[in-house]
Write a protein that holds these residues in place. Structure first.
Motif, PDB file in Angstrom:
ATOM      1  N   ALA A  49      58.316  66.495  10.111  1.00 14.92           N
ATOM      2  CA  ALA A  49      59.573  67.245  10.155  1.00 14.92           C
ATOM      3  C   ALA A  49      60.353  67.046   8.861  1.00 14.92           C
ATOM      4  CB  ALA A  49      60.405  66.810  11.359  1.00 14.92           C
ATOM      5  N   HIS A  50      60.331  65.812   8.336  1.00 16.00           N
ATOM      6  CA  HIS A  50      61.022  65.527   7.085  1.00 16.00           C
ATOM      7  C   HIS A  50      60.390  66.313   5.930  1.00 16.00           C
ATOM      8  CE1 HIS A  50      63.367  63.340   4.163  1.00 16.00           C
ATOM      9  NE2 HIS A  50      62.260  62.996   3.527  1.00 16.00           N
ATOM     10  N   ARG A  51      59.053  66.347   5.872  1.00 15.89           N
ATOM     11  CA  ARG A  51      58.366  67.114   4.821  1.00 15.89           C
ATOM     12  C   ARG A  51      58.693  68.591   4.944  1.00 15.89           C
ATOM     13  NH1 ARG A  51      54.016  63.642   6.045  1.00 15.89           N
ATOM     14  NH2 ARG A  51      53.116  65.263   7.360  1.00 15.89           N
ATOM     15  N   TYR A  52      58.720  69.098   6.166  1.00 16.83           N
ATOM     16  CA  TYR A  52      59.011  70.507   6.396  1.00 16.83           C
ATOM     17  C   TYR A  52      60.437  70.839   5.944  1.00 16.83           C
ATOM     18  CZ  TYR A  52      59.499  74.925   8.882  1.00 16.83           C
ATOM     19  OH  TYR A  52      59.729  76.239   9.192  1.00 16.83           O
ATOM     20  N   ARG A  53      61.415  69.981   6.300  1.00 15.60           N
ATOM     21  CA  ARG A  53      62.804  70.207   5.864  1.00 15.60           C
ATOM     22  C   ARG A  53      62.904  70.158   4.344  1.00 15.60           C
ATOM     23  NH1 ARG A  53      63.987  67.129  10.401  1.00 15.60           N
ATOM     24  NH2 ARG A  53      64.058  65.229   9.151  1.00 15.60           N
ATOM     25  N   ARG A  54      62.194  69.210   3.727  1.00 16.93           N
ATOM     26  CA  ARG A  54      62.202  69.109   2.260  1.00 16.93           C
ATOM     27  C   ARG A  54      61.631  70.370   1.629  1.00 16.93           C
ATOM     28  NH1 ARG A  54      59.731  63.867   1.554  1.00 16.93           N
ATOM     29  NH2 ARG A  54      57.898  65.029   0.930  1.00 16.93           N
ATOM     30  N   LEU A  55      60.563  70.903   2.212  1.00 14.90           N
ATOM     31  CA  LEU A  55      59.972  72.135   1.702  1.00 14.90           C
ATOM     32  C   LEU A  55      60.960  73.286   1.826  1.00 14.90           C
ATOM     33  CD1 LEU A  55      57.555  73.867   0.725  1.00 14.90           C
ATOM     34  CD2 LEU A  55      56.997  74.174   3.132  1.00 14.90           C
ATOM     35  N   LEU A  56      61.582  73.422   2.982  1.00 17.09           N
ATOM     36  CA  LEU A  56      62.546  74.507   3.174  1.00 17.09           C
ATOM     37  C   LEU A  56      63.717  74.374   2.210  1.00 17.09           C
ATOM     38  CD1 LEU A  56      62.722  74.937   7.052  1.00 17.09           C
ATOM     39  CD2 LEU A  56      61.526  76.364   5.389  1.00 17.09           C
ATOM     40  N   ASP A  57      64.177  73.151   2.004  1.00 17.87           N
ATOM     41  CA  ASP A  57      65.292  72.930   1.092  1.00 17.87           C
ATOM     42  C   ASP A  57      64.916  73.218  -0.358  1.00 17.87           C
ATOM     43  OD1 ASP A  57      66.883  72.222   3.217  1.00 17.87           O
ATOM     44  OD2 ASP A  57      66.677  70.056   2.896  1.00 17.87           O
ATOM     45  N   ASN A 110      53.234  55.729  17.003  1.00 20.95           N
ATOM     46  CA  ASN A 110      52.553  56.355  15.866  1.00 20.95           C
ATOM     47  C   ASN A 110      52.771  57.866  15.837  1.00 20.95           C
ATOM     48  OD1 ASN A 110      51.590  53.881  15.010  1.00 20.95           O
ATOM     49  ND2 ASN A 110      49.665  54.086  16.115  1.00 20.95           N
ATOM     50  N   VAL A 111      52.680  58.503  16.996  1.00 16.93           N
ATOM     51  CA  VAL A 111      52.882  59.957  17.072  1.00 16.93           C
ATOM     52  C   VAL A 111      54.316  60.299  16.671  1.00 16.93           C
ATOM     53  CG1 VAL A 111      53.018  61.920  18.665  1.00 16.93           C
ATOM     54  CG2 VAL A 111      51.060  60.371  18.769  1.00 16.93           C
ATOM     55  N   ALA A 112      55.282  59.527  17.162  1.00 19.54           N
ATOM     56  CA  ALA A 112      56.690  59.790  16.823  1.00 19.54           C
ATOM     57  C   ALA A 112      56.930  59.640  15.326  1.00 19.54           C
ATOM     58  CB  ALA A 112      57.606  58.855  17.611  1.00 19.54           C
ATOM     59  N   ARG A 113      56.347  58.621  14.719  1.00 22.81           N
ATOM     60  CA  ARG A 113      56.501  58.426  13.267  1.00 22.81           C
ATOM     61  C   ARG A 113      55.866  59.570  12.497  1.00 22.81           C
ATOM     62  NH1 ARG A 113      55.190  51.998  12.911  1.00 22.81           N
ATOM     63  NH2 ARG A 113      57.245  51.283  13.586  1.00 22.81           N
ATOM     64  N   ASN A 114      54.659  59.963  12.895  1.00 20.04           N
ATOM     65  CA  ASN A 114      53.997  61.084  12.226  1.00 20.04           C
ATOM     66  C   ASN A 114      54.799  62.369  12.382  1.00 20.04           C
ATOM     67  OD1 ASN A 114      51.916  59.435  11.404  1.00 20.04           O
ATOM     68  ND2 ASN A 114      50.540  60.040  13.066  1.00 20.04           N
ATOM     69  N   SER A 115      55.321  62.593  13.568  1.00 19.63           N
ATOM     70  CA  SER A 115      56.120  63.778  13.833  1.00 19.63           C
ATOM     71  C   SER A 115      57.387  63.778  12.989  1.00 19.63           C
ATOM     72  CB  SER A 115      56.464  63.838  15.323  1.00 19.63           C
ATOM     73  OG  SER A 115      57.275  64.939  15.606  1.00 19.63           O
ATOM     74  N   SER A 116      58.022  62.634  12.882  1.00 15.44           N
ATOM     75  CA  SER A 116      59.235  62.514  12.073  1.00 15.44           C
ATOM     76  C   SER A 116      58.934  62.766  10.599  1.00 15.44           C
ATOM     77  CB  SER A 116      59.834  61.123  12.264  1.00 15.44           C
ATOM     78  OG  SER A 116      60.944  60.945  11.431  1.00 15.44           O
ATOM     79  N   ARG A 117      57.837  62.208  10.107  1.00 14.31           N
ATOM     80  CA  ARG A 117      57.455  62.427   8.705  1.00 14.31           C
ATOM     81  C   ARG A 117      57.145  63.901   8.457  1.00 14.31           C
ATOM     82  NH1 ARG A 117      54.920  57.182   9.032  1.00 14.31           N
ATOM     83  NH2 ARG A 117      52.984  58.128   9.739  1.00 14.31           N
TER      84      ARG A 117
END
Length: 193
Positions: A92-100, A83-90
């Motif tokens: 990170a994905h949101r953060y990359r999307r924001l930066l992009d 669960n922690v790994a999935r939350n962390s991945s999500r």
């Protein structure tokens, strides 16, 4: 210490009673398996270490709700690690999307072409920038230093485009006046006196 051979259930009971050494033994006993599981999910050593640490932190934070399975805390840890790994991945994905999604200005081909001034000019630039109020300083920083468009900077600062344009014009005028008022050495201007 005789606790090393004790089962998870006994170590967990002692941990719940405040025995830090018992919790440490549980950590030592399961960290490698939890790390390997986290690494399989995260793919990077540093991310796996973060996930593993968070899983053990959650073990302690949620200690009143933890259910041992067949006398072991490992199944709970592995599910939590997933669960922690999935939350962390999500995240990170949101953060990359924001930066992009952030607007980017054209990249300068030569770093020396930037407005970033060197040596004694840095002090003069800091003095000139200090003449601006907070909002104008933020606007100038976004447009000039960070190369945002005026419209993007206006949106970030919750200004109308017209207000941003007007503020930017006045800020430039104040900066020009401040630079004129600062005595600069001739070599910094690139000319002779």
């Amino acid at each position: 210490m005789g606790n090393d051979k004790a089962g998870d259930d006994r170590l967990w009971e002692k941990s719940l009673q405040g025995d830090g050494a018992a919790f440490g033994l549980l950590f030592d006993r399961h960290r490698d398996r939890v790390f390997r599981h986290a690494y399989r999910l995260a793919g990077k050593t540093q991310d796996a270490e973060d996930v593993m640490s968070t899983a053990f932190l959650e073990l302690w934070r949620c200690r009143s709700k933890v259910r041992l399975v067949e006398g072991s805390v490992l199944p709970w840890l592995l599910v939590t690690t997933t669960n922690v790994a999935r939350n962390s991945s999500r995240a990170a994905h949101r953060y990359r999307r924001l930066l992009d999604s952030l607007p980017r200005g054209e990249q300068a081909s030569n770093p020396a072409d930037h407005l970033f001034l060197q040596n004694e000019m840095d002090v003069d630039a800091a003095k000139a920038l200090a003449t601006l109020n907070d909002l104008d300083l933020q606007l100038v920083s976004l447009v000039i230093f960070e190369e945002y468009t005026l419209a993007a900077a206006a949106a970030a600062l919750k200004l109308t485009p017209g207000a941003a344009k007007s503020r930017m014009h006045r800020a430039r005028q104040r900066l020009k006046a401040a630079f004129r008022g600062i005595a600069q050495p001739a070599h910094a201007l690139g000319g002779e006196k």
